[in-house]
Design an enzyme around this catalytic site. Sequence first.
Site, PDB file in Angstrom:
ATOM      1  N   ASP A  81       0.845  -1.198   0.000  1.00  0.00           N
ATOM      2  CA  ASP A  81       0.000   0.000   0.000  1.00  0.00           C
ATOM      3  C   ASP A  81       0.888   1.259   0.000  1.00  0.00           C
ATOM      4  OD1 ASP A  81      -2.481   1.317   0.319  1.00  0.00           O
ATOM      5  OD2 ASP A  81      -2.325   1.299   2.508  1.00  0.00           O
ATOM      6  N   HIS A  82       0.591   2.215  -0.856  1.00  0.00           N
ATOM      7  CA  HIS A  82       1.274   3.536  -0.872  1.00  0.00           C
ATOM      8  C   HIS A  82       2.797   3.474  -0.910  1.00  0.00           C
ATOM      9  CE1 HIS A  82      -2.282   6.050  -0.351  1.00  0.00           C
ATOM     10  NE2 HIS A  82      -2.732   5.138   0.495  1.00  0.00           N
ATOM     11  N   HIS A 109      -7.135  10.125   4.469  1.00  0.00           N
ATOM     12  CA  HIS A 109      -6.669   9.080   5.385  1.00  0.00           C
ATOM     13  C   HIS A 109      -6.792   9.532   6.837  1.00  0.00           C
ATOM     14  CE1 HIS A 109      -4.567   7.927   1.609  1.00  0.00           C
ATOM     15  NE2 HIS A 109      -4.836   6.714   2.035  1.00  0.00           N
ATOM     16  N   GLY A 110      -7.051   8.581   7.730  1.00  0.00           N
ATOM     17  CA  GLY A 110      -7.071   8.881   9.159  1.00  0.00           C
ATOM     18  C   GLY A 110      -8.450   9.305   9.646  1.00  0.00           C
ATOM     19  N   THR A 166      -7.195   2.820   9.356  1.00  0.00           N
ATOM     20  CA  THR A 166      -7.275   3.505  10.654  1.00  0.00           C
ATOM     21  C   THR A 166      -8.273   2.846  11.617  1.00  0.00           C
ATOM     22  OG1 THR A 166      -6.652   5.563   9.591  1.00  0.00           O
ATOM     23  CG2 THR A 166      -7.742   5.763  11.718  1.00  0.00           C
TER      24      THR A 166
HETATM   25  P1  13P Z   1      -7.920   4.842   6.343  1.00  0.00           P
HETATM   26  O1  13P Z   1      -6.729   4.700   7.220  1.00  0.00           O
HETATM   27  O2  13P Z   1      -8.482   6.211   6.401  1.00  0.00           O
HETATM   28  O3  13P Z   1      -8.911   3.773   6.526  1.00  0.00           O
HETATM   29  O4  13P Z   1      -7.380   4.683   4.832  1.00  0.00           O
HETATM   30  C1  13P Z   1      -6.961   3.421   4.399  1.00  0.00           C
HETATM   31  C2  13P Z   1      -6.192   3.522   3.154  1.00  0.00           C
HETATM   32  O5  13P Z   1      -6.507   4.263   2.245  1.00  0.00           O
HETATM   33  C3  13P Z   1      -5.036   2.634   2.995  1.00  0.00           C
HETATM   34  O6  13P Z   1      -4.398   2.844   1.788  1.00  0.00           O
HETATM   35 ZN    ZN Z   2      -4.597   4.884   1.126  1.00  0.00          ZN
END
Ligand code: 13P
Ligand code: ZN
Length: 272
Positions: free
Chosen positions: A79-80, A173-174, A226
């Site tokens: 991820d990312h 996010h978050g 999150t």
């Molecule tokens: P959240 O942490 O806001 O759920 O986002 C998850 C996310 O996009 C992981 O790539």
């Molecule tokens: Zn993300």
Amino acid sequence: MKLIEKLKEFQEGQKALLATNFYNFETLKGIMEAAKEIQLPVILQLTKSSIQYMGLQNAVALARSAIEYYRVESWIHLDHADSYELIEQCLKAGLDSVMIDASEFPLEKNIEITRRVVKLAANYGANVEAELGYVAKLGQSTDKTGYTEPGDVDLFVNATGVNALAVAIGTAHGNYKEKPKLDFERLRKISQITDAFLVLHGSSGVPDDQIIKAVEFGVCKVNIATEIKNTFMYNIKKLVNQTDEIDLRKVFPPAIDLIKELIIKKLRLVSM
Ligand code: 13P
Ligand code: ZN
């Protein structure tokens, strides 16, 4: 089945795969018990910081053995990722899917970086996700969000060859300070333009009705992190303060059960 095929199946069925970030054995256990109980596939996600915390080989071995142990249809996704090098390490370690996040760069640079990753991943038959527009990162103000321009989508997907596209349509996010309000008109336009698998990031804290609508409008991968992390730690904190018990095998299970409950709810929401 390969993740790309499963995403296609879900896209056609107007459903989404739930993509869950795991941080340790306990969060992984909660996720897998949920998927097992309701017999739905789930994507297991690792970020650079979770890899730094667990160690890449440990994290992958943990996820792979859980997939076998629980007999849940599942894939491991990076991820990312912010670098080609990290992506290469993860592909070599056997991940099924990677995200290159060059969303902070101007469009041309994002295309150039993403295209290079797509070429690399092709050698491994891996799925590639990229981000177009900007979904605010953890701790950043939502003002940092730059919505995905539907007019850029075709160019970006064709020039890079990505399979999956993270779209910026009003999530962040978050934790949200205010209730998010997704731009469904934008999402509808994007899904009419492209066959790429559309990914909703920042799904923690998005009201259920908006998640359902996003899936109806073409999202076929919903990322959640999150809420998993917070559910686990808030409950551990509470449990530790409430009891003199210090056997971790007795303290952790109620928090794992709450992760399981959360994931069952989210899986039902997006995949049924
Ligand atoms: P959240 O942490 O806001 O759920 O986002 C998850 C996310 O996009 C992981 O790539
Ligand atoms: Zn993300």
